[in-house]
Write a protein that holds these residues in place. Structure first.
Motif, PDB file in Angstrom:
ATOM      1  N   UNK A 487      45.348  16.687  58.893  1.00  9.85           N
ATOM      2  CA  UNK A 487      46.712  16.662  59.427  1.00  9.85           C
ATOM      3  C   UNK A 487      47.153  15.229  59.740  1.00  9.85           C
ATOM      4  N   UNK A 488      46.217  14.449  60.282  1.00  2.89           N
ATOM      5  CA  UNK A 488      46.534  13.050  60.588  1.00  2.89           C
ATOM      6  C   UNK A 488      46.959  12.305  59.327  1.00  2.89           C
ATOM      7  N   UNK A 489      46.242  12.524  58.225  1.00  4.22           N
ATOM      8  CA  UNK A 489      46.560  11.839  56.974  1.00  4.22           C
ATOM      9  C   UNK A 489      47.837  12.370  56.341  1.00  4.22           C
ATOM     10  N   UNK A 490      48.157  13.634  56.590  1.00  2.00           N
ATOM     11  CA  UNK A 490      49.429  14.170  56.101  1.00  2.00           C
ATOM     12  C   UNK A 490      50.591  13.504  56.825  1.00  2.00           C
ATOM     13  N   UNK A 491      50.387  13.189  58.119  1.00  9.89           N
ATOM     14  CA  UNK A 491      51.433  12.531  58.907  1.00  9.89           C
ATOM     15  C   UNK A 491      51.483  11.028  58.626  1.00  9.89           C
ATOM     16  N   UNK A 492      50.297  10.416  58.486  1.00  2.00           N
ATOM     17  CA  UNK A 492      50.198   8.968  58.256  1.00  2.00           C
ATOM     18  C   UNK A 492      49.151   8.692  57.190  1.00  2.00           C
ATOM     19  N   UNK A 493      49.547   8.690  55.914  1.00  2.00           N
ATOM     20  CA  UNK A 493      48.572   8.472  54.838  1.00  2.00           C
ATOM     21  C   UNK A 493      47.878   7.115  54.900  1.00  2.00           C
ATOM     22  N   UNK A 494      48.390   6.192  55.727  1.00  4.71           N
ATOM     23  CA  UNK A 494      47.814   4.852  55.787  1.00  4.71           C
ATOM     24  C   UNK A 494      46.767   4.691  56.882  1.00  4.71           C
ATOM     25  N   UNK A 495      46.329   5.787  57.517  1.00  2.00           N
ATOM     26  CA  UNK A 495      45.344   5.700  58.590  1.00  2.00           C
ATOM     27  C   UNK A 495      43.942   5.561  57.992  1.00  2.00           C
ATOM     28  N   UNK A 496      43.481   4.340  57.897  1.00  2.00           N
ATOM     29  CA  UNK A 496      42.192   4.077  57.257  1.00  2.00           C
ATOM     30  C   UNK A 496      41.037   4.711  58.021  1.00  2.00           C
ATOM     31  N   UNK A 497      41.127   4.725  59.366  1.00  2.00           N
ATOM     32  CA  UNK A 497      40.023   5.297  60.141  1.00  2.00           C
ATOM     33  C   UNK A 497      39.885   6.799  59.894  1.00  2.00           C
ATOM     34  N   UNK A 498      40.999   7.494  59.743  1.00  2.00           N
ATOM     35  CA  UNK A 498      40.949   8.926  59.447  1.00  2.00           C
ATOM     36  C   UNK A 498      40.384   9.162  58.051  1.00  2.00           C
ATOM     37  N   UNK A 499      40.785   8.318  57.103  1.00  2.00           N
ATOM     38  CA  UNK A 499      40.269   8.434  55.737  1.00  2.00           C
ATOM     39  C   UNK A 499      38.760   8.218  55.726  1.00  2.00           C
ATOM     40  N   UNK A 500      38.297   7.215  56.469  1.00  2.00           N
ATOM     41  CA  UNK A 500      36.868   6.941  56.551  1.00  2.00           C
ATOM     42  C   UNK A 500      36.095   8.063  57.203  1.00  2.00           C
ATOM     43  N   UNK A 501      36.659   8.623  58.285  1.00  2.00           N
ATOM     44  CA  UNK A 501      35.986   9.744  58.961  1.00  2.00           C
ATOM     45  C   UNK A 501      35.878  10.963  58.049  1.00  2.00           C
ATOM     46  N   UNK A 502      36.900  11.175  57.229  1.00  2.00           N
ATOM     47  CA  UNK A 502      36.846  12.282  56.276  1.00  2.00           C
ATOM     48  C   UNK A 502      35.712  12.050  55.276  1.00  2.00           C
ATOM     49  N   UNK A 503      35.491  10.795  54.909  1.00  2.00           N
ATOM     50  CA  UNK A 503      34.369  10.462  54.040  1.00  2.00           C
ATOM     51  C   UNK A 503      33.029  10.744  54.701  1.00  2.00           C
TER      52      UNK A 503
END
Length: 579
Positions: A487-503
């Motif tokens: 949901x965080x990435x849907x709201x802000x696709x540029x959130x690198x920390x969320x992208x990394x945590x998903x990894x």
């Protein structure tokens, strides 16, 4: 108004001398005593910042996690400072000052705090000396400078390393003013160029000063009393051209970062209402500086309060007009206050704050001039003047004590955020930031509670969604973590920390190929993240791509030579390569 004979137009024309140049010189002994007292008061308030650290609000982006800054002054970094729109700002001189700090004494927040204090003190002394020279009213000038030095509204600008841009820009504004008075006294190209250069440096530190040329135009009327003519406007054109250029750069920086709030989200009528309320609220904070906070959340526009605020602003402006001949300082100070706040009053909304203490740093000088000169002129006899003087001393002492206490809150992130939450309501950003602090301290349960409170206020707050997902990931609640991170990435696709945590989540499930893709996306968003470089190394090792893995672990260690996980993952990757 009485018409004055106009001199020839242009920067090189010599105006009629201001009364200030004709009056007897002020005693040097008096100047030294006042400057010494101003210095003592400033040091008494802010010496404690030598033991303060960074705060987890902008200081990370500006200073202690910014690899450009930490690398110090280099040719590449200087070029970056002038070309970057990083973090929604264009202020190359401020970036250079941070880089110089690291070149001189490394990561030393105490030294950086004291540099802010020194610049604030320099601005205070310049304000006193220039105002004395312009008006030949040393006692009044001393009081205006003292208010500037010790008022609690100044604390945010001085005690916050990230607000170096405030103190630095204002110092160059004060220098601009000093050089301008020198130019008015004896015009010439070299003196005029010095004015332009000082103002350019102010804008390079913080573009909020774009309306300062209009302040100089006000000062032409009073106290410099330069004969009105078109030449006064013509001589400001180079300064206004610099302001226009700085405004364009700033708007581009803020728009590219996504910091400019659209009219669809906050309509202009609401912005205008909030602007009127904020103008009055700042006056209230100036007169009664209680419940000061690092962030005041955006308020709902109350039409009743907005109407009353507009009436008050119109009434004071009308009074300024009625007194324009008898008490010109009233109009000059009032218009100084109104004009200097225009870039940050919210008509162009940047960020979510309704107002900010730091925005009053230079505008309140105008308000102080209006108040001090008006009260002094309205006081009748010597006895009344002594009573007013005694009240002023008591007020300055009270301001000093309040500022000392306010500065204490800036010692740590925890103390700052706890105080802010105590004096504000529905402050979702600080709820989130306090959660980050608790999470780092290992208080995961309390951190998650704060993130949930932030989301109860603003459900679509991407950063809180990402941080809640991070804590759930640490707790092993993968399904819930994935929901919040997605949901965080849907709201802000540029959130690198969320992208990394998903990894990290994908890697924990053994989905190394998907994890690799997530880490690579995160590094695209933030190329200088040691954690994601190390995690990509981990994923590539499990995919049998040891050589690539080693390169990424080495990249992580270049960013952070002490990164424990990167060292561990590098060892595993090297072992896998030898098989």
């Amino acid at each position: 108004m009485k018409k004055r004979k106009a001199p020839a137009a242009g920067p090189s024309s010599r105006p009629q001398s201001a009364p200030a140049t004709a009056d007897p010189a002020v005693s040097k002994k008096f100047l030294i005593i006042v400057c010494s007292l101003l210095a003592l008061a400033t040091i008494a308030i802010y010496a404690q910042t030598a033991t303060h650290g960074y705060v987890a609000y902008d200081d990370d982006q500006y200073v202690y996690q910014n690899h450009w800054v930490k690398a110090g002054l280099t040719a590449a970094n200087i070029a970056w400072a002038f070309t970057t729109f990083f973090y929604a700002n264009w202020h190359p001189l401020t970036w250079l000052s941070y880089m110089l700090d690291f070149s001189l004494w490394g990561e030393n927040p105490g030294a950086q705090h004291l540099e802010n204090v020194a610049v604030h003190l320099a601005s205070t002394l310049l304000l006193f000396l220039v105002l004395t020279r312009m008006t030949r009213r040393p006692w009044r000038a001393a009081l205006v400078a003292a208010i500037f030095a010790v008022h609690p509204l100044r604390v945010e600008s001085v005690a916050w390393i990230s607000e170096r841009k405030d103190v630095l820009s204002t110092f160059f504004d004060m220098l601009t003013l000093a050089l301008y008075v020198r130019y008015v006294d004896r015009p010439g190209f070299a003196r005029y160029f010095a004015v332009v250069l000082a103002f350019a440096l102010s804008l390079l530190a913080k573009p909020m000063a774009v309306t300062f040329p209009l302040v100089l135009l006000l000062l032409d009327f009073w106290p410099l009393r330069r004969p009105a003519c078109r030449g006064l406007i013509v001589e400001k054109l180079p300064l206004l051209a610099l302001s226009a250029a700085a405004s364009v750069f700033t708007f581009l920086a803020q728009r590219n970062f996504g910091a400019v709030i659209s009219l669809a989200r906050i309509p202009f009528t609401q912005r205008a209402a909030n602007a009127a309320i904020s103008y009055v609220a700042y006056i209230g904070k100036a007169l009664w500086p209680a419940d000061l906070a690092v962030l005041y959340p955006q308020r709902s526009a109350d039409s009743g309060w907005a109407f009353l605020a507009v009436i008050l602003l119109i009434a004071v402006t009308a009074l300024a007009w009625l007194w324009i001949e008898k008490r010109p300082y009233f109009a000059v100070g009032w218009l100084w206050y109104l004009g200097m706040l225009v870039p940050v009053i919210g008509l162009v909304q940047v960020g979510v704050q309704a107002m900010a203490d730091r925005y009053t740093y230079l505008p309140m000088v105008g308000l102080s001039i209006t108040l001090v000169w008006t009260v002094a002129d309205l006081v009748g006899g010597r006895r009344e003047l002594r009573l007013v003087a005694a009240a002023a001393v008591i007020l300055l002492i009270a301001f000093t004590v309040a500022s000392f206490r306010q500065t204490e809150y800036w010692k740590t992130s925890r103390s700052l955020f706890e105080h802010t939450l105590a004096v504000t309501k529905n402050n979702h950003i600080i709820e989130n930031n306090m959660g980050v602090i608790l999470g780092r301290e290992g208080n995961s349960k309390e951190a998650m509670a704060l993130y949930k409170q932030a989301l109860a206020i603003v459900p679509d707050y991407a950063e809180a969604q990402a941080n809640l997902g991070h804590e759930l990931l640490k707790a092993g609640q993968f399904a819930d973590a994935e929901q919040h991170l997605t949901k965080a990435l849907a709201l802000r696709p540029d959130l690198a920390n969320a992208q990394g945590d998903l990894g990290v989540l994908m890697a924990a499930r053994g989905q190394y190929e998907e994890a690799r893709r997530q880490f690579e996306r995160a590094l695209t968003l933030n190329p200088d993240d040691a954690d994601n470089e190390s995690n990509l190394c981990f994923a590539l090792t499990h995919l049998g791509r040891a050589e690539e893995a080693i390169a990424h672990c080495n990249a992580a260690l270049r960013i952070d030579p002490n990164h424990a996980n990167a060292k561990f993952n590098l060892g595993n990757a090297q072992a896998a390569e030898r098989k």
